[in-house]
Design a protein around this motif. Structure first.
Motif, PDB file in Angstrom:
ATOM      1  N   SER A  51       2.671 -39.908 -38.538  1.00 59.77           N
ATOM      2  CA  SER A  51       3.544 -40.498 -37.520  1.00 59.77           C
ATOM      3  C   SER A  51       4.868 -39.763 -37.385  1.00 59.77           C
ATOM      4  O   SER A  51       5.522 -39.836 -36.341  1.00 59.77           O
ATOM      5  N   ASN A  52       5.268 -39.013 -38.422  1.00 59.10           N
ATOM      6  CA  ASN A  52       6.535 -38.276 -38.345  1.00 59.10           C
ATOM      7  C   ASN A  52       6.336 -36.816 -37.921  1.00 59.10           C
ATOM      8  O   ASN A  52       7.278 -36.035 -37.941  1.00 59.10           O
ATOM      9  N   GLU A  53       5.121 -36.485 -37.532  1.00 55.53           N
ATOM     10  CA  GLU A  53       4.824 -35.140 -37.043  1.00 55.53           C
ATOM     11  C   GLU A  53       4.625 -35.186 -35.534  1.00 55.53           C
ATOM     12  O   GLU A  53       4.157 -36.187 -34.989  1.00 55.53           O
ATOM     13  N   ARG A  54       4.912 -34.089 -34.873  1.00 51.04           N
ATOM     14  CA  ARG A  54       4.774 -34.045 -33.409  1.00 51.04           C
ATOM     15  C   ARG A  54       3.639 -33.119 -32.966  1.00 51.04           C
ATOM     16  O   ARG A  54       3.077 -33.299 -31.876  1.00 51.04           O
ATOM     17  N   GLU A  55       3.320 -32.133 -33.806  1.00 49.27           N
ATOM     18  CA  GLU A  55       2.284 -31.181 -33.413  1.00 49.27           C
ATOM     19  C   GLU A  55       1.654 -30.614 -34.668  1.00 49.27           C
ATOM     20  O   GLU A  55       2.317 -30.438 -35.691  1.00 49.27           O
ATOM     21  N   LYS A  56       0.349 -30.332 -34.546  1.00 49.60           N
ATOM     22  CA  LYS A  56      -0.359 -29.758 -35.679  1.00 49.60           C
ATOM     23  C   LYS A  56      -1.468 -28.858 -35.157  1.00 49.60           C
ATOM     24  O   LYS A  56      -2.080 -29.144 -34.119  1.00 49.60           O
ATOM     25  N   HIS A  57      -1.717 -27.771 -35.899  1.00 45.42           N
ATOM     26  CA  HIS A  57      -2.751 -26.817 -35.495  1.00 45.42           C
ATOM     27  C   HIS A  57      -3.765 -26.665 -36.614  1.00 45.42           C
ATOM     28  O   HIS A  57      -3.430 -26.739 -37.801  1.00 45.42           O
ATOM     29  N   SER A  58      -5.011 -26.420 -36.198  1.00 48.58           N
ATOM     30  CA  SER A  58      -6.049 -26.073 -37.145  1.00 48.58           C
ATOM     31  C   SER A  58      -7.065 -25.210 -36.399  1.00 48.58           C
ATOM     32  O   SER A  58      -7.844 -25.707 -35.590  1.00 48.58           O
ATOM     33  N   GLY A  59      -7.018 -23.909 -36.657  1.00 52.70           N
ATOM     34  CA  GLY A  59      -7.921 -23.006 -35.940  1.00 52.70           C
ATOM     35  C   GLY A  59      -7.716 -23.084 -34.443  1.00 52.70           C
ATOM     36  O   GLY A  59      -6.599 -22.884 -33.943  1.00 52.70           O
ATOM     37  N   LEU A  61      -7.873 -25.766 -32.720  1.00 55.97           N
ATOM     38  CA  LEU A  61      -7.461 -27.126 -32.390  1.00 55.97           C
ATOM     39  C   LEU A  61      -5.941 -27.251 -32.414  1.00 55.97           C
ATOM     40  O   LEU A  61      -5.277 -26.723 -33.306  1.00 55.97           O
ATOM     41  N   ARG A  62      -5.436 -27.981 -31.421  1.00 52.82           N
ATOM     42  CA  ARG A  62      -4.014 -28.303 -31.410  1.00 52.82           C
ATOM     43  C   ARG A  62      -3.882 -29.784 -31.072  1.00 52.82           C
ATOM     44  O   ARG A  62      -4.412 -30.251 -30.073  1.00 52.82           O
ATOM     45  N   VAL A  63      -3.179 -30.509 -31.922  1.00 54.55           N
ATOM     46  CA  VAL A  63      -2.984 -31.937 -31.723  1.00 54.55           C
ATOM     47  C   VAL A  63      -1.496 -32.208 -31.551  1.00 54.55           C
ATOM     48  O   VAL A  63      -0.676 -31.658 -32.276  1.00 54.55           O
ATOM     49  N   THR A  64      -1.183 -33.056 -30.587  1.00 53.60           N
ATOM     50  CA  THR A  64       0.192 -33.515 -30.418  1.00 53.60           C
ATOM     51  C   THR A  64       0.235 -35.027 -30.558  1.00 53.60           C
ATOM     52  O   THR A  64      -0.761 -35.717 -30.326  1.00 53.60           O
ATOM     53  N   LEU A  65       1.374 -35.521 -30.949  1.00 43.97           N
ATOM     54  CA  LEU A  65       1.564 -36.959 -31.111  1.00 43.97           C
ATOM     55  C   LEU A  65       2.925 -37.344 -30.546  1.00 43.97           C
ATOM     56  O   LEU A  65       3.942 -36.740 -30.903  1.00 43.97           O
ATOM     57  N   ASP A  66       2.917 -38.332 -29.676  1.00 52.40           N
ATOM     58  CA  ASP A  66       4.159 -38.872 -29.119  1.00 52.40           C
ATOM     59  C   ASP A  66       4.192 -40.357 -29.453  1.00 52.40           C
ATOM     60  O   ASP A  66       3.566 -41.175 -28.777  1.00 52.40           O
ATOM     61  N   THR A  67       4.904 -40.708 -30.512  1.00 50.03           N
ATOM     62  CA  THR A  67       4.919 -42.103 -30.946  1.00 50.03           C
ATOM     63  C   THR A  67       5.692 -42.993 -29.983  1.00 50.03           C
ATOM     64  O   THR A  67       5.434 -44.194 -29.930  1.00 50.03           O
ATOM     65  N   SER A  68       6.609 -42.429 -29.217  1.00 51.42           N
ATOM     66  CA  SER A  68       7.345 -43.246 -28.244  1.00 51.42           C
ATOM     67  C   SER A  68       6.436 -43.693 -27.114  1.00 51.42           C
ATOM     68  O   SER A  68       6.617 -44.777 -26.553  1.00 51.42           O
ATOM     69  N   LYS A  69       5.453 -42.873 -26.783  1.00 51.33           N
ATOM     70  CA  LYS A  69       4.485 -43.219 -25.743  1.00 51.33           C
ATOM     71  C   LYS A  69       3.183 -43.732 -26.329  1.00 51.33           C
ATOM     72  O   LYS A  69       2.265 -44.077 -25.583  1.00 51.33           O
ATOM     73  N   LYS A  70       3.103 -43.747 -27.638  1.00 50.35           N
ATOM     74  CA  LYS A  70       1.877 -44.172 -28.321  1.00 50.35           C
ATOM     75  C   LYS A  70       0.679 -43.397 -27.762  1.00 50.35           C
ATOM     76  O   LYS A  70      -0.318 -43.998 -27.295  1.00 50.35           O
ATOM     77  N   SER A  71       0.796 -42.092 -27.817  1.00 52.70           N
ATOM     78  CA  SER A  71      -0.287 -41.274 -27.286  1.00 52.70           C
ATOM     79  C   SER A  71      -0.423 -39.985 -28.081  1.00 52.70           C
ATOM     80  O   SER A  71       0.536 -39.529 -28.731  1.00 52.70           O
ATOM     81  N   SER A  72      -1.605 -39.405 -28.007  1.00 53.41           N
ATOM     82  CA  SER A  72      -1.918 -38.150 -28.674  1.00 53.41           C
ATOM     83  C   SER A  72      -2.837 -37.342 -27.776  1.00 53.41           C
ATOM     84  O   SER A  72      -3.541 -37.893 -26.923  1.00 53.41           O
ATOM     85  N   SER A  73      -2.813 -36.032 -27.971  1.00 50.02           N
ATOM     86  CA  SER A  73      -3.758 -35.196 -27.250  1.00 50.02           C
ATOM     87  C   SER A  73      -4.387 -34.207 -28.211  1.00 50.02           C
ATOM     88  O   SER A  73      -3.775 -33.794 -29.190  1.00 50.02           O
TER      89      SER A  73
END
Lengths: 112, 112
Positions: A51-59, A61-73
Motif C-alpha cells: 500500500s505504500n508503493e506506487r509502482e513495481k516492475h517484474s520482467g 510486468l509493470r504494476v501501479t497502485l493509486d490508493t487515493s483512487k483505490k485502483s491498480s493497473s
C-alpha cells in the motif's frame, strides 16, 4: 464478497502489443496482488505491491497502485501468445484477517 | 521447496451425496490455508480460511464446511451436495506472515 473489479472483462490484442488491465477496490488494503490463471488450472502469483508503493516492475510486468483512487493497473509489455490467460487482482485487508479477496478477472487473448 | 497437493482433479457426485476434498501442503510450517470456489468464467469466491489448527473462518454461509485437523491439511466437506455446489474448487496456502498465495491445481466438481 468480491473486493476487486477488473476492467476490461475481456481484452484481445495482437502479439507484440502492450496489454493494460485495471483493478478497482473498495476498502483499505495492506497490499494488492496480481495472479494469472491458464484455463482450467490453478492461479499463479505474478506480483505484489504494498500500500505504500506506487509502482513495481517484474520482467515485462509493470504494476501501479493509486490508493487515493483505490485502483491498480497491470501492464504487460511486448505481449506473447503464451500470455493468453485470465488475470486477477486480489487485495489483502489493511487490518485483521490474513485473507485475500479476488476480483472477477480479465480474460486476455493474444493473437499471433 | 514448498508444494501443495489437492485431489481429486475432477469429481462427479449426485445431489444429496457427501463431499470431502483434501488439500495438503509440504515444506512449510503454520501456513495460512484457503478454500476458494470459481464459477465458470468468473472470479474466485473465498469460502474458508484458516490461520492455525482448528481455526476456521467462514466467509459465505452455505452448504459447505471446512476443517484443519493437522497443521498442513485442509479439508472441505459437505453432508449433502446441492446442484449449486458445482464449480471449480481451489485450495491455496500462504506463509503465516504473508498473504502471497500459492494455489493447487483445483478440483472440478459437478453435482448431477
Amino acid at each position: 464478497s468480491q473486493q476487486g473489479e477488473e476492467d476490461p472483462q475481456a481484452l484481445s490484442i495482437q502479439e507484440g502489443e502492450n496489454a493494460t488491465m485495471n483493478c478497482s477496490y473498495k476498502t483499505s488494503i495492506n497490499n494488492l496482488q496480481w495472479y494469472r490463471q491458464n484455463s482450467g488450472r490453478g492461479l499463479v502469483h505474478l506480483i505484489l505491491i504494498r500500500s505504500n508503493e506506487r509502482e513495481k516492475h517484474s520482467g515485462r510486468l509493470r504494476v501501479t497502485l493509486d490508493t487515493s483512487k483505490k485502483s491498480s493497473s497491470l501492464l504487460i509489455t511486448a505481449s506473447r501468445a503464451a500470455d493468453t490467460a485470465s488475470y486477477f487482482c486480489a487485495t489483502a485487508p489493511a487490518q485483521g484477517a490474513q485473507k485475500l479477496v479476488f476480483g472477477q478477472g480479465t480474460r486476455l487473448t493474444i493473437n499471433p | 521447496s514448498q508444494t501443495i497437493h489437492q485431489w481429486p482433479a475432477t469429481l462427479v457426485q449426485p445431489v444429496g451425496s457427501p463431499l470431502s476434498l483434501e488439500c495438503t501442503v509440504e515444506g512449510t510450517s503454520n501456513p495460512n490455508l484457503y478454500w476458494y470456489r470459481q464459477a465458470a468464467g468468473r472470479g474466485l469466491q473465498l469460502l474458508f480460511y484458516s490461520v492455525g489448527i482448528g481455526q476456521i473462518s467462514s466467509e459465505v454461509p452455505q452448504n459447505l464446511s471446512a476443517s484443519r485437523p493437522q497443521d498442513r491439511q485442509f479439508i472441505l466437506s459437505s453432508k449433502k451436495l446441492l446442484l449449486s455446489d458445482s464449480g471449480f474448487y481451489l485450495c491455496a496456502w500462504s506463509p503465516f506472515y504473508s498473504t502471497e498465495a500459492f494455489f493447487g491445481q483445483g478440483t472440478r466438481l459437478t453435482v448431477v
